[in-house]
Scaffold this active site. Structure first.
Site, PDB file in Angstrom:
ATOM      1  N   ASP A  25      58.314  45.545  25.083  1.00 33.64           N
ATOM      2  CA  ASP A  25      59.369  46.267  24.385  1.00 33.64           C
ATOM      3  C   ASP A  25      60.217  47.045  25.390  1.00 33.64           C
ATOM      4  O   ASP A  25      59.680  47.700  26.288  1.00 33.64           O
ATOM      5  CB  ASP A  25      58.698  47.240  23.396  1.00 33.64           C
ATOM      6  CG  ASP A  25      59.684  47.850  22.425  1.00 33.64           C
ATOM      7  OD1 ASP A  25      60.301  47.084  21.673  1.00 33.64           O
ATOM      8  OD2 ASP A  25      59.835  49.086  22.408  1.00 33.64           O
ATOM      9  N   GLU A  41      45.506  37.565  37.178  1.00 30.34           N
ATOM     10  CA  GLU A  41      44.060  37.650  37.456  1.00 30.34           C
ATOM     11  C   GLU A  41      43.245  36.858  36.430  1.00 30.34           C
ATOM     12  O   GLU A  41      42.073  36.616  36.625  1.00 30.34           O
ATOM     13  CB  GLU A  41      43.591  39.113  37.359  1.00 30.34           C
ATOM     14  CG  GLU A  41      43.946  39.954  38.549  1.00 30.34           C
ATOM     15  CD  GLU A  41      43.631  41.429  38.269  1.00 30.34           C
ATOM     16  OE1 GLU A  41      42.799  41.729  37.391  1.00 30.34           O
ATOM     17  OE2 GLU A  41      44.254  42.269  38.933  1.00 30.34           O
TER      18      GLU A  41
HETATM   19  C1  GLC Z   1      62.743  47.359  20.424  1.00 29.52           C
HETATM   20  C2  GLC Z   1      62.156  46.887  19.125  1.00 29.52           C
HETATM   21  C3  GLC Z   1      62.730  47.725  18.024  1.00 29.52           C
HETATM   22  C4  GLC Z   1      62.329  49.163  18.264  1.00 29.52           C
HETATM   23  C5  GLC Z   1      62.763  49.624  19.640  1.00 29.52           C
HETATM   24  C6  GLC Z   1      62.105  50.915  20.023  1.00 29.52           C
HETATM   25  O1  GLC Z   1      64.110  47.156  20.520  1.00 29.52           O
HETATM   26  O2  GLC Z   1      62.402  45.522  18.949  1.00 29.52           O
HETATM   27  O3  GLC Z   1      62.291  47.304  16.763  1.00 29.52           O
HETATM   28  O4  GLC Z   1      62.910  49.985  17.299  1.00 29.52           O
HETATM   29  O5  GLC Z   1      62.414  48.705  20.632  1.00 29.52           O
HETATM   30  O6  GLC Z   1      60.767  50.713  20.314  1.00 29.52           O
END
Ligand code: GLC
Length: 551
Positions: free
Chosen positions: A210, A264
Site C-alpha cells: 500500500d 530468502e
Molecule cells: C491505498 C488503498 C486505499 C487506502 C489508502 C490509504 O490507496 O488502496 O484504499 O485508502 O491506500 O491506506
C-alpha cells in the site's frame, strides 16, 4: 468441477498471470453480520479457481478500528474479529493452495491506526521522545506554533497535520486516524521486516504494498510548501518531481531491503507496488533488486480512445522492458469508479461531480459501458504481463452511484465536508445468487446496501448463460492460458480507431472507432469475441481474439 490452476512452484509464475482482487469486506460473509469475512472467502474460493485466476490478492483483514475500511491497522499480526480469526486465515491459505491459487496479502507500511499501541505511547510521551520519533511529529509555525508545519494536503481532504493537546502536530497523508510512520527510524523498518516474515512464515505467496511511493519524507526544516500540487486524486501522480512526500528516491531503499527478504523463501515470494506515479517513474519500482510488479494506473485511467490506449500500452511495455520486467494491466480496484460505468460516461466526465449527482448528470449509457467493459477485458487479457481483476468485474458490475448518503462509509465523504462521495460505490457486496438476503453475500444483510436488481448480476444468474459477462471471462481466462509464456508483442497495421496486435500467437483486435470495421479474412474465425460478431465485420466497441497460427 474446479480445475487446478497452479503453475506449481515455478518462481516466475507472476510474470504472466491473472490476479483476482478480493475486497474482503464485500466478497462473502459466512457469519451473517453483514460484513465479509475470511471464512466467506474460503467458502467462495471455488469461484475464483473456476474463473481460472492464478492468485488472489486479499485487501486488509487485520485488526483495525475501520476509519478507512481496514487500511488503518492497529495490529499487523492478527485478524480483525469482524473478518474472523488467524485460524480462519490458515484455513483460507490451505484451501487456496489446494485449489492451485496463490495468496497475496496487503501490507500497509506508510501509516498505522491511531489506535495502534505505538501511537498511544507516542501521545503519552513528551515531544522529542523515542516514542514520538516513530511518527512524524513537529512543532507548528507562527508565534505560538498554532499554524500547521506546512501546507501539505491529505488525499482525503484537508491538511496532513493534526494538532495534539501539548501543541505538536503529527502528519497523516490520509485520515487523521492514520498517522504516518517515520521510516527514518530503524525501529519502524525492523518492525515491518518482522511483520513481513510473520506472514511469509505462515505461507503467503506475496504482498501488495500500500502506498509504496509514500513512505519517505523530506523533513528538512523549514518544510517546503507544495502550494496544492499534491491535491491530485488517489493513485494519480503528483505534479512534477522532488515532492516532499511522494515518490522520493529514498523509498527504494525500503523496497530493496524487502526484496532480500522475499528472496530468502523458496520459491521466492513476490511483491506488487501500489505507486501512484507516472509512467516515467513507475519502472523504478520494479528494478531487478526491488519489487516484482507495480500497478499500471496510467492504463487504468486511459479513456476509451485507440490512440490513447496505443500510447499507454507502448509506454508501459517500454518502461517495463527497460528494467527487465513485464507490465501489469488494471481496469478497476476498490478505489476507483468501476470501469463499466467510467466507459459509459461521455469522454472527459469528472467522476467526482458525476457521483455527487447520484450518477444522474451526465446520464450513463449503460449499454455502451457494458460493450466497452467486455471489449476492455479481452484487450487487457491479451496483453503481455499480469492482469489484475477486481472482484465483480467478471460479473459486469456497474458503480452504485446512488448509495443513500447516510450509508456512506468512506472517510473521504466526511473529511471533504460532504463534497466527495468517495469510493463506496465500487465496494457494494457481491451478488452470488438471484435472490435471498443480500443476494447470497451472506445469511444476513450487507454493510453497504445492494441496489434493486443486484441479483440479476449474480454468479448464479450468469453461470451457463451464453453471452454472459461471467462466461466471457471464464472462456477468456481459459483461452489466455494457452498463449501465456510467449511475451513477444507487435502492433499490426490498423485502421483509425482500431487496436490490432499480436502477443505471441494471439491476435487481438479492438474496434473503438464508433463504426463497423471489416475483419481480415480467416478460415478459422475468431477464437473469442466480446460481443456479437459474424467473423467478417468487427462491430463498434467490440474485441476479438484470433489464433495467428491456427494449430
Ligand atoms: C491505498 C488503498 C486505499 C487506502 C489508502 C490509504 O490507496 O488502496 O484504499 O485508502 O491506500 O491506506
Amino acid at each position: 468441477m474446479t480445475q487446478s490452476t497452479s503453475r506449481g512452484d515455478d518462481a516466475d509464475w507472476w510474470r504472466e498471470s491473472v490476479v483476482y482482487q478480493i475486497y474482503v469486506p464485500s466478497f462473502a460473509d459466512a457469519d451473517g453480520d453483514g460484513m465479509g469475512d475470511l471464512r466467506g472467502v474460503t467458502d467462495r474460493l471455488g469461484h475464483v479457481a473456476e474463473l481460472g485466476a492464478d492468485a488472489v490478492w486479499l485487501t486488509p483483514f487485520y485488526r483495525s478500528p475501520w476509519a478507512d475500511g481496514g487500511y488503518d491497522v492497529s495490529d499487523y499480526r492478527d485478524v480483525d474479529p469482524r473478518h474472523g480469526t488467524l485460524e480462519d486465515f490458515r484455513e483460507l491459505l490451505e484451501s487456496a493452495h489446494a485449489l492451485g491459487l496463490k495468496v497475496i496479502v496487503d501490507i500497509v507500511p506508510n501509516h498505522c491506526s491511531s489506535e495502534h499501541p505505538w501511537f498511544a505511547e507516542a501521545l503519552a510521551s513528551p515531544p522529542g521522545s523515542p516514542a514520538r520519533d516513530r511518527f512524524v511529529f513537529m512543532d507548528g509555525r507562527g508565534p505560538d506554533g498554532g499554524e500547521p508545519p506546512s501546507d501539505w494536503q491529505s488525499k482525503f481532504g484537508g491538511g496532513v497535520w493534526t494538532r495534539v493537546p501539548d501543541g505538536q502536530w503529527y502528519m497523516h497523508i490520509f485520515a487523521a486516524e492514520q498517522p504516518d510512520l517515520n521510516w527514518e527510524n530503524p525501529e519502524v523498518a525492523a518492525e515491518f521486516e518482522s511483520i513481513l516474515r510473520f506472514w511469509l512464515d505462515l505461507g503467503v505467496d506475496g504482498f501488495r504494498i500500500d502506498v509504496a511511493h509514500g513512505m519517505r519524507k523530506d523533513l528538512a526544516l523549514p518544510l517546503r510548501d507544495t502550494n496544492g500540487s499534491d491535491s491530485a486524486p488517489l493513485n494519480a501522480p503528483p505534479e512534477g518531481h522532488d515532492h516532499p512526500f511522494w515518490d522520493r528516491d529514498e523509498v527504494h531503499d525500503i523496497h530493496r531491503a524487502w526484496r532480500k527478504i522475499l528472496d530468502e523463501y523458496t520459491p521466492p515470494r513476490i511483491a506488487v507496488a501500489e505507486a501512484g506515479v507516472g509512467q516515467a517513474r513507475l519502472p523504478l519500482y520494479t528494478r531487478p533488486d526491488e519489487l516484482h510488479q507495480a500497478f499500471n494506473f496510467p492504463y487504468l485511467r486511459c479513456p476509451w480512445d485507440a490512440g490513447a490506449y496505443r500510447e499507454v500500452i507502448d509506454s508501459s511495455l517500454e518502461g517495463a522492458r527497460s528494467v527487465g520486467s513485464l507490465p501489469t494491466w488494471v481496469l478497476s480496484n476498490h478505489d476507483v469508479v468501476r470501469h463499466l460505468s467510467r466507459h459509459a460516461l461521455p469522454a472527459g466526465t469528472d467522476t467526482v461531480a458525476w457521483l455527487m449527482s447520484d450518477g444522474r448528470e451526465p446520464a450513463a449509457d449503460q449499454e455502451a459501458g457494458r460493450r466497452r467493459a467486455r471489449a476492455a477485458a479481452l484487450l487487457t487479457l491479451a496483453l503481455p504481463g499480469t492482469a489484475y481483476l477486481y472482484q465483480g468485474e467478471e460479473l459486469g458490475l456497474p458503480e452504485v452511484a446512488d448509495l443513500p448518503r447516510e450509508a456512506l462509509r468512506d472517510p473521504m465523504w466526511e473529511r471533504t465536508g460532504n463534497t466527495r462521495r468517495g469510493r463506496d460505490g465500487c465496494r457494494v457486496p457481491l451478488p452470488w445468487e438471484r435472490s435471498g438476503p443480500s443476494c447470497g453475500f451472506g445469511p444476513g444483510g450487507s454493510w453497504l446496501p445492494q441496489p434493486d436488481g443486484w441479483g440479476e448480476h449474480s454468479v448464479e444468474a450468469q453461470t451457463g448463460r451464453p453471452g454472459s459477462f461471467l462466461e466471457l471471462y471464464r472462456t477468456a481466462l481459459k483461452t489466455r492460458r494457452s498463449f501465456t509464456g510467449d511475451e513477444s508483442f507487435t502492433w499490426l497495421p490498423a485502421r483509425d480507431g482500431e487496436l490490432a496486435f499480436r502477443k505471441g500467437a494471439l491476435e487481438c483486435r479492438v474496434n473503438l472507432s464508433g463504426a463497423p470495421l471489416p475483419l481480415p479474412p480467416s478460415e478459422a474465425g475468431p477464437l473469442l469475441a466480446s460481443g456479437p460478431c459474424d467473423g467478417r465485420t468487427l462491430p463498434p466497441d467490440t474485441a476479438v481474439w484470433l489464433d495467428a497460427q491456427p494449430r
